[in-house]
Design an enzyme around this catalytic site. Structure first.
Site, PDB file in Angstrom:
ATOM      1  N   GLU A 227       0.885  -1.174   0.000  1.00  0.00           N
ATOM      2  CA  GLU A 227       0.000   0.000   0.000  1.00  0.00           C
ATOM      3  C   GLU A 227       0.920   1.221   0.000  1.00  0.00           C
ATOM      4  O   GLU A 227       1.520   1.561   1.023  1.00  0.00           O
ATOM      5  CB  GLU A 227      -0.892   0.000   1.238  1.00  0.00           C
ATOM      6  CG  GLU A 227      -1.873  -1.153   1.300  1.00  0.00           C
ATOM      7  CD  GLU A 227      -3.061  -0.966   0.371  1.00  0.00           C
ATOM      8  OE1 GLU A 227      -3.333   0.187  -0.021  1.00  0.00           O
ATOM      9  OE2 GLU A 227      -3.725  -1.967   0.042  1.00  0.00           O
ATOM     10  N   CYS A 261      -2.181   9.264   3.028  1.00  0.00           N
ATOM     11  CA  CYS A 261      -1.995   8.872   1.632  1.00  0.00           C
ATOM     12  C   CYS A 261      -3.217   9.190   0.787  1.00  0.00           C
ATOM     13  O   CYS A 261      -3.108   9.422  -0.415  1.00  0.00           O
ATOM     14  CB  CYS A 261      -1.637   7.397   1.530  1.00  0.00           C
ATOM     15  SG  CYS A 261      -2.840   6.293   2.297  1.00  0.00           S
TER      16      CYS A 261
END
Length: 470
Positions: A227, A261
């Site tokens: 990720e 993010c």
């Protein structure tokens, strides 16, 4: 390792780093205990994790305080801990359902063969987590892996490590859990040791580091669930509600000081409403208050010194290429901490780093578009494909635009909804990640290898039968 306090700038905490030998020993302890952990069955694993949940509640305030020091975020840290407790409870409910025994079934391609499926967990899962949401991103992979029957070697970021003290206390109060969940302290070298001593890796962090980990995992023939970074775009169509759009964009861009993010990092606005959007969001950005006094304010200092340098470099690069700062625009030192006020930039384009490289800070670069095709071209012009947003009062039009975006999730008429919705499966596109979704049921099922038992119910074919068919 000396650890910096982001509010004061003082290195006021010592992180005792685990040696390679210690990490190897921890991995061996997990490996020795994992078989029994798995064979106990999911119901017993759930019961153990429920005990851990009660232990975490006991240390909830201590962990929140440790997080608040490392991240300089008081209320968000409290919410983070509460959110993790919810994640544990949710997986304890869902895991047994996903592991309910499957009925034996006939093969679709060989009508005399019956099929039984088995789910074999990885022995040791290595979890390497980042600094921006230290507890949540450490446990979002750890909890489903444990409930799947895996042992976990967990290495949180060395930038924000204090919470590990409270976390380990909670783990050690549950002996059956402490055998299969070990915390690793350290930086890059500790991370390398985790990758070398696990059977599968979950990594959340930057693209460059993720690529290095992925390469090592490929060499070792183990899966890497990566990720990685994002450069999330927002597309604001001409019919968007400007109050809704500016509120959501501002919150997504500068909430948690933009250190997430899934924060929006580039904003594309229809040229017919561009001026109104810019004026409105600039006014709202100027009203955001700093938490210089930890008891009040809306936005804290930057956590990581290296990121602060990168943010200023992106602003300076944009200005040197013609961008205009409407508010904010400078990383400043206040009482030892590094602060960046919400920064609205206009006259930006894709020659600028602020529009192409991950920022991880409270920057709002805004660019006009003339057609929907142009908006999509700009939004998709990125090496990243994590998530995005679309704003329109026409839901069907918003979904049409969203369906053409090269990202794993799209928030409609809001920003960063992936930090609230954990049950919708999504994959990261492009360089934002690779392999199974950590969201939804897939976030649990990815920790298994599928094994098939193929049971012949008729007399097997002989070579004579085989030869007759030639």
């Amino acid at each position: 390792m000396k650890i910096r306090n982001p509010r004061t700038g003082i290195y006021d905490y010592n992180l005792l780093v685990d040696s390679n030998d210690v990490i190897v020993a921890k991995s061996i302890e997990i490996r020795n205990a994992q078989k029994a952990w798995n064979e106990n069955g999911v119901e017993k694993r759930v019961a153990t994790v429920q005990k851990w949940l009660e232990s975490l509640k006991k240390y909830q305030n201590e962990i929140a305080e440790q997080l608040s020091i490392d991240t300089a975020r008081k209320s968000i840290s409290a919410v983070e801990v509460a959110g993790v407790l919810g994640v544990l409870q949710a997986w304890c409910y869902r895991a047994p359902q996903l592991l309910s025994p499957a009925d034996e079934r006939p093969s679709m391609s060989a009508n005399t063969v019956m099929v039984q499926q088995q789910w074999i967990p990885y022995d040791v899962v290595g979890v390497i987590s980042p600094w921006n949401f230290p507890l949540l991103l450490a446990l979002i992979d750890t909890v489903p892996a444990l409930l799947a029957g895996c042992g976990v070697l967990l290495k949180p970021s060395e930038v924000t490590p204090r919470f590990m003290d409270g976390l380990e206390k909670s783990i050690n109060e549950v002996p059956e859990l402490s055998k299969v969940l070990k915390v690793v302290r350290g930086g890059a070298e500790a991370g390398k040791a985790v990758v070398q001593n696990a059977d599968a890796i979950c990594f959340t962090g930057s693209v460059p580091t993720g690529k290095k980990i992925g390469a090592v995992c490929a060499e070792r023939f183990i899966p890497a669930f990566l990720e990685l970074g994002g450069k999330d775009p927002a597309v604001v169509l001409a019919d968007a509600d400007l109050e809704v759009a500016t509120d959501a964009v501002l919150r997504s861009c500068v909430g948690a000081t933009g250190q997430a993010c899934q924060s929006l990092e580039r904003i594309y606005v229809d040229q017919t409403i561009y001026d109104d959007f810019v004026h409105l969001i600039t006014d709202k950005a100027e009203e955001v208050t700093l938490t210089i006094n930890p008891e009040e304010g809306q936005m804290g200092p930057l956590i990581f010194e290296a990121q602060a340098i990168k943010i200023q470099e992106q602003i300076d690069d944009a200005v040197s290429k013609g961008a205009e700062i409407l508010t904010g625009g400078k990383v400043e030192t206040i009482d030892g901490g590094l602060w960046c006020r919400p920064t609205v930039l206009i006259h930006v384009d894709h020659s600028m780093k602020v529009m192409t490289e991950e920022t991880f800070g409270p920057i709002i670069p805004i660019m006009a578009f003339s057609t929907e095709d142009e908006a999509l071209e700009l939004a998709n012009d990125s090496i990243y494909g994590l998530s995005s947003s679309v704003f329109s009062t026409n839901k069907e039009k918003a979904i049409e635009i969203a369906s053409k975006m090269e990202v794993g999730a799209v928030s409609i008429n809001d920003g960063s909804l992936t930090n609230k919705v954990f049950d919708a499966e999504k994959n990261s596109f492009k360089e934002s990640g690779i392999n199974g979704s950590r969201m939804g049921d897939a976030g649990f099922l990815r920790f298994f290898r599928r094994k098939a038992m193929l049971i012949q119910t008729a007399k097997p074919e002989t070579m004579a039968n085989f030869e007759e068919k030639q």
